[in-house]
Write a protein that holds these residues in place. Structure first.
Motif, PDB file in Angstrom:
ATOM      1  N   PRO A 317       0.813  -1.230   0.000  1.00  8.44           N
ATOM      2  CA  PRO A 317       0.000   0.000   0.000  1.00  8.44           C
ATOM      3  C   PRO A 317       0.842   1.273   0.000  1.00  8.44           C
ATOM      4  O   PRO A 317       0.481   2.265  -0.650  1.00  8.44           O
ATOM      5  CB  PRO A 317      -0.829  -0.131   1.277  1.00  8.44           C
ATOM      6  CG  PRO A 317      -0.946  -1.598   1.501  1.00  8.44           C
ATOM      7  CD  PRO A 317       0.367  -2.165   1.063  1.00  8.44           C
ATOM      8  N   MET A 320       2.024   1.798  -3.494  1.00  7.44           N
ATOM      9  CA  MET A 320       0.931   2.290  -4.335  1.00  7.44           C
ATOM     10  C   MET A 320       0.728   3.794  -4.121  1.00  7.44           C
ATOM     11  O   MET A 320       0.440   4.539  -5.065  1.00  7.44           O
ATOM     12  CB  MET A 320      -0.357   1.526  -4.044  1.00  7.44           C
ATOM     13  CG  MET A 320      -0.310   0.052  -4.423  1.00  7.44           C
ATOM     14  SD  MET A 320      -0.082  -0.232  -6.201  1.00  7.44           S
ATOM     15  CE  MET A 320       0.126  -2.030  -6.222  1.00  7.44           C
ATOM     16  N   GLU A 352      -2.103  -6.093  -9.284  1.00  9.30           N
ATOM     17  CA  GLU A 352      -2.319  -5.234  -8.130  1.00  9.30           C
ATOM     18  C   GLU A 352      -2.271  -3.753  -8.508  1.00  9.30           C
ATOM     19  O   GLU A 352      -3.076  -2.947  -8.024  1.00  9.30           O
ATOM     20  CB  GLU A 352      -1.280  -5.546  -7.055  1.00  9.30           C
ATOM     21  CG  GLU A 352      -1.486  -6.885  -6.358  1.00  9.30           C
ATOM     22  CD  GLU A 352      -0.944  -8.077  -7.129  1.00  9.30           C
ATOM     23  OE1 GLU A 352      -0.950  -9.192  -6.582  1.00  9.30           O
ATOM     24  OE2 GLU A 352      -0.508  -7.904  -8.289  1.00  9.30           O
ATOM     25  N   HIS A 356      -5.412  -1.262  -8.293  1.00  7.64           N
ATOM     26  CA  HIS A 356      -5.302  -0.040  -7.487  1.00  7.64           C
ATOM     27  C   HIS A 356      -5.626   1.206  -8.308  1.00  7.64           C
ATOM     28  O   HIS A 356      -6.408   2.064  -7.873  1.00  7.64           O
ATOM     29  CB  HIS A 356      -3.890   0.067  -6.909  1.00  7.64           C
ATOM     30  CG  HIS A 356      -3.603   1.390  -6.280  1.00  7.64           C
ATOM     31  ND1 HIS A 356      -4.045   1.722  -5.013  1.00  7.64           N
ATOM     32  CD2 HIS A 356      -2.943   2.491  -6.753  1.00  7.64           C
ATOM     33  CE1 HIS A 356      -3.673   2.955  -4.729  1.00  7.64           C
ATOM     34  NE2 HIS A 356      -2.998   3.444  -5.762  1.00  7.64           N
ATOM     35  N   THR A 357      -5.032   1.319  -9.484  1.00  2.88           N
ATOM     36  CA  THR A 357      -5.236   2.535 -10.274  1.00  2.88           C
ATOM     37  C   THR A 357      -6.636   2.613 -10.865  1.00  2.88           C
ATOM     38  O   THR A 357      -7.108   3.709 -11.186  1.00  2.88           O
ATOM     39  CB  THR A 357      -4.187   2.643 -11.389  1.00  2.88           C
ATOM     40  OG1 THR A 357      -4.211   1.456 -12.194  1.00  2.88           O
ATOM     41  CG2 THR A 357      -2.791   2.838 -10.804  1.00  2.88           C
ATOM     42  N   SER A 360      -7.931   4.441  -7.861  1.00  2.00           N
ATOM     43  CA  SER A 360      -7.317   5.740  -7.541  1.00  2.00           C
ATOM     44  C   SER A 360      -7.402   6.723  -8.700  1.00  2.00           C
ATOM     45  O   SER A 360      -7.317   7.936  -8.492  1.00  2.00           O
ATOM     46  CB  SER A 360      -5.847   5.543  -7.157  1.00  2.00           C
ATOM     47  OG  SER A 360      -5.053   5.247  -8.296  1.00  2.00           O
TER      48      SER A 360
END
Length: 612
Positions: A317, A320, A352, A356-357, A360
């Motif tokens: 995390p 990221m 991953e 995530h993106t 985000s």
């Protein structure tokens, strides 16, 4: 006081203890449940078994398992070809040379939806590799030289890897040679002879380039040495892929967390705003110095292999977050600039990062990852699951992830390079071999001339077999031609890449290779004779053959014959330089057939002049 030797041992010990430890072992994303491939077949040959199966939609690769014939399902284990970090293969075939000839084995294959997951095994098939009997089996290869063909992909051209680029400024000697001068010469050679366009390296933000310090608690940016480095790169004709790392000491949250002999700091920043300011200031400076049109052609990659604890002292995390902040900083200068990652080891964290993106909103213009000892997996299905049209760039790839590994200096590493480039052609945008030069000091400078270094070119500027293989690829023509093959080892052990040039001439590249690094020095049972049938070529055509084998282009054999010790003498350097190329020799067609001997490992480039 710590000696240089003590530091080297410490750096190596630290590396070996941490290199296989992941920053976060848990999977972050749901992956598809894929069935095993259908139509598995196993064909025995002398010294090997060739497996083939049907493709499975959504698979990034396939993991071949084996057990003694008649074993229960829980006895199956992945076939280990001793190559490194990923055993799964991207293709729908596999050549197993690791078994004992004459012994029956059961084989089964599982689909691989992501590098950390393996599906269920399919139904097994049984095969027994044939023992060698002293004969050399024949493989027939037919090339349709008059076919329309298709554009030939060139995954080797976009990028090459290098030791950190600050070493271009280094005037120290290694092996009696000036490091900066020879590193520049090696990069120039891969650009001039192979056509490589970009160089990627670690540590542009490392303290040896002095980009960041704090004075009275306030940040000071200084890109003077970065300018000298990038001026040199552009003068060669290359562009940089800007890997944004490692962390400057004054900006690090834990400056004692380091990697490599030179002490790259692997901690997150203590202040993300100051990190973002540094990144945006660097990017803005590069545009001011080199121009918008130039820098818009560069890639900005976030960090290196943060999925390993040896390269990232924090969590996934946290990385990221670093990605989000860094990508925003790059785009704040110009939205058109390309930013990407995860620059991961062993094809990790691709799912991953995209997961995530997707939440985000951070951009991923290109996906980067690394692998060693195998052809790169096919990550296109992963991108498709997330609706991503990012470019796919493997920013590190090689025959082994291990420093000072003798396999780096073998002909087998050259045929490995040919196999990987052919396998990946058309399914990725760049496959960057790691690295150009043996002037490489992550775990200490080269201790001797041939030391198993990662470089394609030795200290002293002598091409290894892997460089010759890359140079042979550069001779292929613009149009790929269809090939058919049959016989013991066809389209597996023996591989062919056939091409036609715009002027009508032909270039064909044949090689004999197994991923099994236990056969790195060769196995006589795997030698083959190729009957090359050239439909459409007249019997009197002008033909040459350029060989790459233990007696042609193998610096290890050459150095041994010259009696080279730790480092060559002045006379031996001159002899090595005199032999630093491959020679094309005349070959004769029998009708439209050329017979080619292919030891394992070896390669042959056949060139046929255009009709008069």
């Amino acid at each position: 006081m710590t000696t240089g030797t003590d530091r080297e041992i410490s750096a190596r010990d630290d590396w070996e203890q941490r290199i296989s430890t992941r920053s976060d072992q848990r999977d972050a994303t749901a992956v598809p449940d894929l069935p095993p491939p259908d139509a598995l077949s196993a064909t025995p040959g002398q010294g090997h078994v060739t497996l083939r199966w049907a493709a499975v939609p959504g698979a990034v690769g396939y993991l071949v398992h084996r057990a003694p014939a008649g074993s229960p399902r829980d006895a199956f284990v992945p076939v280990d070809h001793r190559g490194g970090d990923v055993l799964s293969v991207p293709d729908t075939w596999y050549v197993d040379t690791t078994g004992e000839p004459g012994t029956a084995y059961d084989y089964a294959v599982a689909s691989v939806p992501t590098v950390n997951e393996c599906g269920v095994l399919g139904d097994p098939v049984t095969a027994t590799a044939l023992p060698g009997d002293g004969s050399v089996p024949e493989v027939r290869v037919a090339v349709d030289t008059t076919a329309e063909g298709t554009p030939l992909p060139r995954p080797w051209q976009p990028m090459i890897g290098s030791e950190r680029l600050s070493q271009l400024l280094c005037e120290d000697l290694s092996g009696g040679r000036v490091i900066g001068t020879e590193l520049r010469a090696a990069l120039a050679r891969v650009h001039d002879e192979v056509g490589v366009a970009t160089v990627r390296a670690h540590s542009i933000l490392h303290d040896d380039l002095g980009v960041y310090r704090e004075v009275d608690g306030e940040p000071v940016h200084d890109f003077t040495l970065v300018d000298r480095v990038y001026d040199t790169i552009l003068d060669i004709g290359l562009r940089p892929c800007v890997e944004l790392g490692f962390m400057p000491r004054d900006l690090a949250s834990d400056p004692d967390k380091k990697v490599f002999e030179y002490g790259g700091i692997i901690s997150p920043p203590k202040d993300y705003d100051r990190w973002a300011d540094l990144v945006s200031a660097l990017v803005r400076h590069l545009i001011d110095r080199y121009g918008e049109d130039e820098v818009l052609g560069w890639d900005f990659e976030v960090w290196n292999e943060a999925n390993l604890t040896v390269f990232w002292s924090s969590t996934r995390p946290e990385w990221m977050k670093l990605y989000d902040v860094t990508a925003a900083a790059v785009k704040s200068v110009d939205e058109r600039l390309a930013v990407g990652g995860p620059s991961s080891a062993a094809a990790g964290w691709v799912d991953e990062l995209l997961e995530h993106t997707s939440r985000s909103g951070s951009p991923v213009d290109f996906v980067t990852t690394h692998t060693y000892g195998n052809a790169p997996l096919d990550v296109r299905p992963t991108l498709e699951r997330y609706g991503s049209d990012a470019r796919i760039v493997w920013t590190e790839w090689g025959v082994t992830p291990t420093h000072f590994n003798p396999v780096n200096d073998t002909v087998s590493s050259a045929t490995f390079l040919l196999h990987g480039m052919k396998s990946s052609a058309g399914r990725l945008d760049a496959l960057s071999y790691w690295v150009a030069s043996d002037h490489f000091e992550e775990l200490g400078r080269p201790p001797r001339f041939l030391h198993g270094g990662f470089g394609l070119i030795t200290v002293g500027g002598i091409a290894k077999s892997r460089y010759h293989a890359l140079h042979l690829l550069a001779h292929l023509g613009e149009t790929e031609l269809p090939v058919s093959a049959d016989g013991d080892g066809a389209d597996g052990l023996v591989q062919t890449w056939a091409s036609r040039h715009d002027d009508g001439s032909l270039t064909l590249l044949l090689w004999n290779h197994t991923l099994d690094q236990g056969k790195a020095e060769g196995d006589p049972a795997l030698a083959r004779t190729v009957r090359l049938e050239l439909d459409g070529v007249a019997s009197g055509a002008d033909v040459t053959a350029t060989r790459l084998d233990a007696d042609h282009g193998d610096v290890t054999t050459l150095a041994a014959g010259l009696g080279v010790g730790d480092w060559p003498t002045d006379e031996q350097w001159e002899q090595l330089k005199a032999a630093d190329s491959l020679t094309a020799e005349p070959a004769t067609l029998d009708g439209n057939v050329l017979e080619v001997a292919l030891a394992q490992p070896s390669a042959v480039l056949v060139r046929i002049a255009a009709p008069a």
